[in-house]
Every structure is written in structure tokens, then in C-alpha cells.
Scaffold this active site. Structure first.
Site, PDB file in Angstrom:
ATOM      1  N   LYS A  76       0.839  -1.205   0.000  1.00 49.34           N
ATOM      2  CA  LYS A  76       0.000   0.000   0.000  1.00 49.34           C
ATOM      3  C   LYS A  76       0.871   1.250   0.000  1.00 49.34           C
ATOM      4  CE  LYS A  76      -3.797  -2.515   2.025  1.00 49.34           C
ATOM      5  NZ  LYS A  76      -4.353  -3.112   3.228  1.00 49.34           N
TER       6      LYS A  76
ATOM      7  N   GLN B 161      -4.919  -1.966   9.696  1.00 51.73           N
ATOM      8  CA  GLN B 161      -4.699  -3.264   9.035  1.00 51.73           C
ATOM      9  C   GLN B 161      -5.264  -4.381   9.920  1.00 51.73           C
ATOM     10  OE1 GLN B 161      -3.185  -3.602   5.868  1.00 51.73           O
ATOM     11  NE2 GLN B 161      -3.905  -5.710   6.039  1.00 51.73           N
TER      12      GLN B 161
ATOM     13  N   ASP C 155     -11.173   2.986   4.432  1.00 44.45           N
ATOM     14  CA  ASP C 155     -11.366   1.551   4.221  1.00 44.45           C
ATOM     15  C   ASP C 155     -12.834   1.173   4.436  1.00 44.45           C
ATOM     16  OD1 ASP C 155     -10.173  -0.739   3.294  1.00 44.45           O
ATOM     17  OD2 ASP C 155      -9.690  -1.517   5.281  1.00 44.45           O
TER      18      ASP C 155
END
Ligand code: NDP
Length: 293
Positions: A54, A98, A121
Site C-alpha cells: 500500500k 490493518q 477503508d
């Protein structure tokens, strides 16, 4: 006739180059690049690899990225503080936590801390809730399901009214994807580990998305001829013939499925590149919103 291959790499490349030029415009206008803040807890090697990928994608598109890497012994407060730090940082427009995190961390409490304006996200419980409610709009939709939707759209086939099947009901892939397909007016079935007669259910579907986490689980002879098959799975299998000693396969048995499906996505190179691309796109969107008031 074998299925048309849905190759996510050129699609992602095209979208990333559009993002890079929009990022340059944003920077010229605001004086700073859009910023992504990543929180990683623990030393899981796959998670660390996803974070590196990323970061590299951010660099290529001209976004700036930061990572707060906390040891697996980090406390709940330390993890939540990392998120709150990014919430308060005007140079950070998007926050990515994450997952999965260490088992002792209360994941929902951490996700609840993410500012809705920075939830690139789309994983804040409020955003997932809005996704499932009629007439409500999430600030962002989760990256992987959004990438899957883009791949389906790339086929040019209609989603409206067709039978769509999602195998898997996880919070980050299966469930939000099923909601997005329903919002696109597909008739949606969700299958999971307790589903009876999965092959029979798959056979009725015009769109099949596999997000199971089991290598080559879905077989070609389960599929309806002509179906659109999107394989989210990313599983490494030992392979002495390969230089690395392993290879990546999806949740669908590619060759047998290719012989029956109308379209099938690649693994690797299908959903993976789209996930990162959607994250960049959402971060740019968040940055633009931050200056438009
Ligand atoms: P989870 O393990 O969280 O969820 C798996 C889902 O599959 C669960 O809902 C589970 O059912 C269901 N399932 C498991 N076994 C079976 C079975 N035998 N029959 C039917 N359903 C079954 O996985 P994720 O959703 O996080 O990920 C799924 C896959 O996608 C993984 O391979 C992962 O690596 C990959 N992935 C890829 C990404 C990308 O960018 N390419 C991003 C994220 C994930 P139940 O709920 O009953 O347990």
C-alpha cells in the site's frame, strides 16, 4: 468457448494513472499531497507485506503515507491513541487499520475511533451500517468489495435483477460486498461454512464471488455456464517448481471454472490490485472533501 479473463492489473493501472493526475491537481491547489495513515499491530508477515504494498502504491500515485507499527504487545489504549493521532493530524486524510489485529485488542472499539471523514477503508461500524440501510450513504465503501464491483462493471454485463452469490460473510469482504450487490439491484444469496448444497446454490448464480479462504474450493462443474466469476481468494500453496517455493491460487479452481464461466478474474492479478487502487481513490476523495468544507 473459454471464459474471458478479467485482468485486474491493466484496469488498476488505468485507474491509478487517473488518480495520479488528480493527486497532482490536488497538490497544486492545496499545497500538500493527500495523506494516508496506516496502523499495524503485531508482526504478521502477510499484514506487513500488505502495508508495504500500500505504501509503494501511494508513492507511485504521489500520495504521502505514514505507518504506525505497534508491537503485538501494544495495549488497547496505545492502538486507539494511534488512530486518534491520525484523526487529529491535518496532513492525514485517510486512516487504514490493518486487520486482523492481535487477539487481545478489541477491534470494534478501535474501528469506532476512526473519524468517519477519514474512514477510507469503509470499515467503521457506522459506515457498514449505512451500507445496509436504504437511503443511507456511507462516507466510504470498503476497498476490496468496491474493487470487486468495479471488476464486475468492467464486463459490461448488467448487475440489475440477476442472481448474485457471495461465498463468505466476513466483515471486510463478504458481507459488505453482498450489501453492495443488493444496492446495485442484484438478487443476492450469501453462502458460508454452514450452507447446505453449495454446488447446487452456485449453479443458479449469474455472478459468483468467492471469498472463502480455501484454495481452489469452487469447482468449474458447480458453475452456471456463462457466469461471471470473481475470485477474491489469495492462498499460497507449496510449489517446488516455482523459484519462491510457493505460488498463489484463488478460491476457485481456475482451469475447470474457465471452461464453463463467461468471465473469470485472475489470481494473482485480479482483485488484489483493485483493492489497493480503491484505497488510493478513497484517500484522494477524503482529501478533496477536506478542502471543499
Ligand atoms: P474470512 O476467513 O474472514 O471469511 C471466510 C468466509 O468463508 C467465512 O464467512 C466462512 O464462513 C466462509 N467459509 C469458510 N469455509 C467455507 C466453506 N467450506 N464453504 C463455504 N463457506 C466457507 O476471510 P476473508 O473474507 O477475510 O477473506 C476471504 C479470502 O479473500 C481469503 O483468501 C483472503 O486471503 C482473501 N482476501 C483477498 C483480498 C484481496 O485484496 N485480494 C483482501 C481480503 C481478503 P463462516 O462465516 O461460516 O465461518
Amino acid at each position: 468457448m473459454p471464459a474471458k479473463i478479467i485482468d485486474g492489473r491493466p484496469i488498476a493501472k488505468r485507474i491509478q494513472s487517473e488518480i495520479a493526475s488528480a493527486v497532482a491537481d490536488f497538490q497544486a491547489q492545496s499545497g500538500a499531497a493527500p495523506g494516508l495513515g496506516v496502523v499495524l499491530v503485531g508482526d504478521d508477515s502477510a499484514s506487513a507485506m500488505y502495508v508495504r504494498m500500500k505504501r509503494r502504491a501511494c508513492e507511485r500515485a504521489g500520495l504521502q503515507s505514514q505507518a504506525r507499527i505497534l508491537p503485538s504487545s501494544a495495549t488497547q489504549t496505545e492502538v486507539e491513541d494511534a488512530v486518534r493521532g491520525y484523526n487529529a493530524d491535518r496532513g492525514i486524510h485517510g486512516i487504514l487499520v490493518q486487520l486482523p489485529m492481535s487477539a487481545h485488542i478489541d477491534e470494534e472499539a478501535v474501528l469506532n475511533e476512526i473519524s468517519l471523514a477519514k474512514d477510507v477503508d469503509g470499515i467503521h461500524p457506522m459506515n457498514i451500517g449505512r451500507l445496509g440501510m436504504r437511503g443511507r450513504e456511507p462516507t466510504f465503501t470498503p476497498a476490496t468489495p468496491t474493487g470487486v464491483m468495479r471488476l464486475i462493471e468492467e464486463t459490461g454485463e448488467s448487475i440489475e435483477g440477476v442472481q448474485a452469490l457471495v461465498i463468505g460473510r466476513s466483515n471486510i469482504v463478504g458481507l459488505p460486498l453482498a450489501l453492495m450487490l443488493a444496492n446495485a439491484n442484484a438478487t443476492v444469496t450469501i453462502c458460508h461454512s454452514r450452507t447446505r448444497d453449495l454446488p447446487g446454490t452456485v449453479r443458479r448464480a449469474d455472478i459468483v464471488v468467492a471469498a472463502v479462504g480455501q484454495p481452489e474450493y469452487v469447482k468449474g462443474d458447480w458453475l452456471k455456464p456463462g457466469a461471471i466469476v470473481i475470485d477474491v481468494g489469495s492462498n499460497s500453496l507449496p510449489d517446488p517448481a516455482s523459484e519462491k517455493g510457493y505460488r498463489y491460487v484463488g478460491d476457485v479452481e481456475f482451469e475447470s471454472a474457465r471452461a464453463v464461466a463467461g468471465y473469470i478474474s485472475k489470481v494473482p492479478g485480479g482483485v488484489g490490485p483493485m483493492t489497493i487502487t480503491m484505497l488510493l481513490s478513497n484517500t484522494l476523495k477524503a482529501a478533496r472533501r477536506s478542502i471543499s468544507g
